[in-house]
Design an enzyme around this catalytic site. Sequence first.
Site, short mmCIF file in Angstrom:
data_model
loop_
_atom_site.label_atom_id
_atom_site.label_comp_id
_atom_site.label_asym_id
_atom_site.label_seq_id
_atom_site.Cartn_x
_atom_site.Cartn_y
_atom_site.Cartn_z
N THR A 87 27.02 99.26 49.20
CA THR A 87 26.23 98.18 48.60
C THR A 87 26.10 97.02 49.56
O THR A 87 27.08 96.66 50.24
CB THR A 87 26.91 97.70 47.29
OG1 THR A 87 27.08 98.81 46.42
CG2 THR A 87 26.08 96.64 46.60
N HIS A 136 12.09 96.56 53.76
CA HIS A 136 12.59 97.53 52.79
C HIS A 136 11.60 97.65 51.64
O HIS A 136 10.65 96.87 51.53
CB HIS A 136 13.97 97.12 52.25
CG HIS A 136 15.09 97.40 53.20
ND1 HIS A 136 15.35 96.61 54.30
CD2 HIS A 136 16.02 98.38 53.23
CE1 HIS A 136 16.39 97.10 54.96
NE2 HIS A 136 16.81 98.17 54.33
N LYS A 171 14.07 96.37 46.43
CA LYS A 171 15.37 95.95 46.94
C LYS A 171 15.65 94.52 46.50
O LYS A 171 14.83 93.62 46.68
CB LYS A 171 15.40 96.04 48.47
CG LYS A 171 16.78 95.74 49.07
CD LYS A 171 16.80 96.04 50.56
CE LYS A 171 18.12 95.65 51.21
NZ LYS A 171 19.27 96.35 50.62
#
Length: 247
Positions: free
Chosen positions: A76, A132, A136
Site C-alpha cells: 500500500t 496512474h 488511484k
Amino acid sequence: MVTRVAVVGASGRLGSVACRVIEEQSDLRLAARLNSRSDLDEMLGADVVLDVTTPGVSSTVVDHAVRAGLDVVVGTSGWSEERLRLLRTLLAGHPDRGVIVVPNFSVGSVLATHFAQTAARFYESIEIIEAHHAAKVDSPSGTAVRTAELIGRARADIGPVVAPHVDQRARGQQVAGVPVHSLRLQGVVAQQEVMLGGDGEVLTIRHQTLSPSSYEQGILLALRAAAEHTGLTVGLDSLIGLGPGAE
C-alpha cells in the site's frame, strides 16, 4: 513447507492479482481474503499478511498483524518516513516479526528507480513525472516518493537538486527536494519518468506498466522472503540485491 497468506484488500486491483497468483503456487496457500467489511481477526490463521488496502487503513492492518505475531508484506502507498519511524518502534517490541514495505512490486520499476539514484550524483536538475489510473486515491505515488527520497540520499554529500520557482503551484510537490508531478488519467496503468538535465543534454529514465501482471513476480518474491526477514525492510530492491536490506 506451505506458507499461508491472508490478503487484506483482496477485492481491489492489486489484491485480485495477488489472490490469483497465490492460488497458482504450490508453496503458498490463500488462507483468507479480507475486504473493507471483514474483521481483521480473520487474518489470524495465516503465516504472512499481504496488505494491499488504502493509505488510511494500511497502518491499522499492519499494527494488528504484528501484534498478533504475523509477518507482513505491505503493498500500500502512503508509507512516509514518519510512518516508517512508528513502524520501527512497533517492531522493536516484536523482534521476531518482520515487515517488508514494497512501494512497487514491478521489478522493472525498481530497476528504473535504482538507475535514477545512480545517475542523480551527476545531474543537478532532476524532476519526476508519474502517471496512474484515475481511481488511484493518493498522490504522489509511493514509487515516486521512494525515488525522490533515494535521489536525495544519493546527493546528500553534494547538495539538493536545482528546483527553481518552487512557489509556483504548477511546479509540483517537493519530495526530498525533488519536484514531483502527478497525473491521474483513464487508460493508464502506471508509469514514471525521471528527467535529469545537464549541460547540453537530458537523460530520461522511463518505466511503463502495461498490465498488472508485471506485479506478479515481485509479489511472490516478497511473500517468499517474508518468513526470512525480521525487522523492517523497505523496497523490493533490498530483496534483489540492489538495496541495503533490513533496517
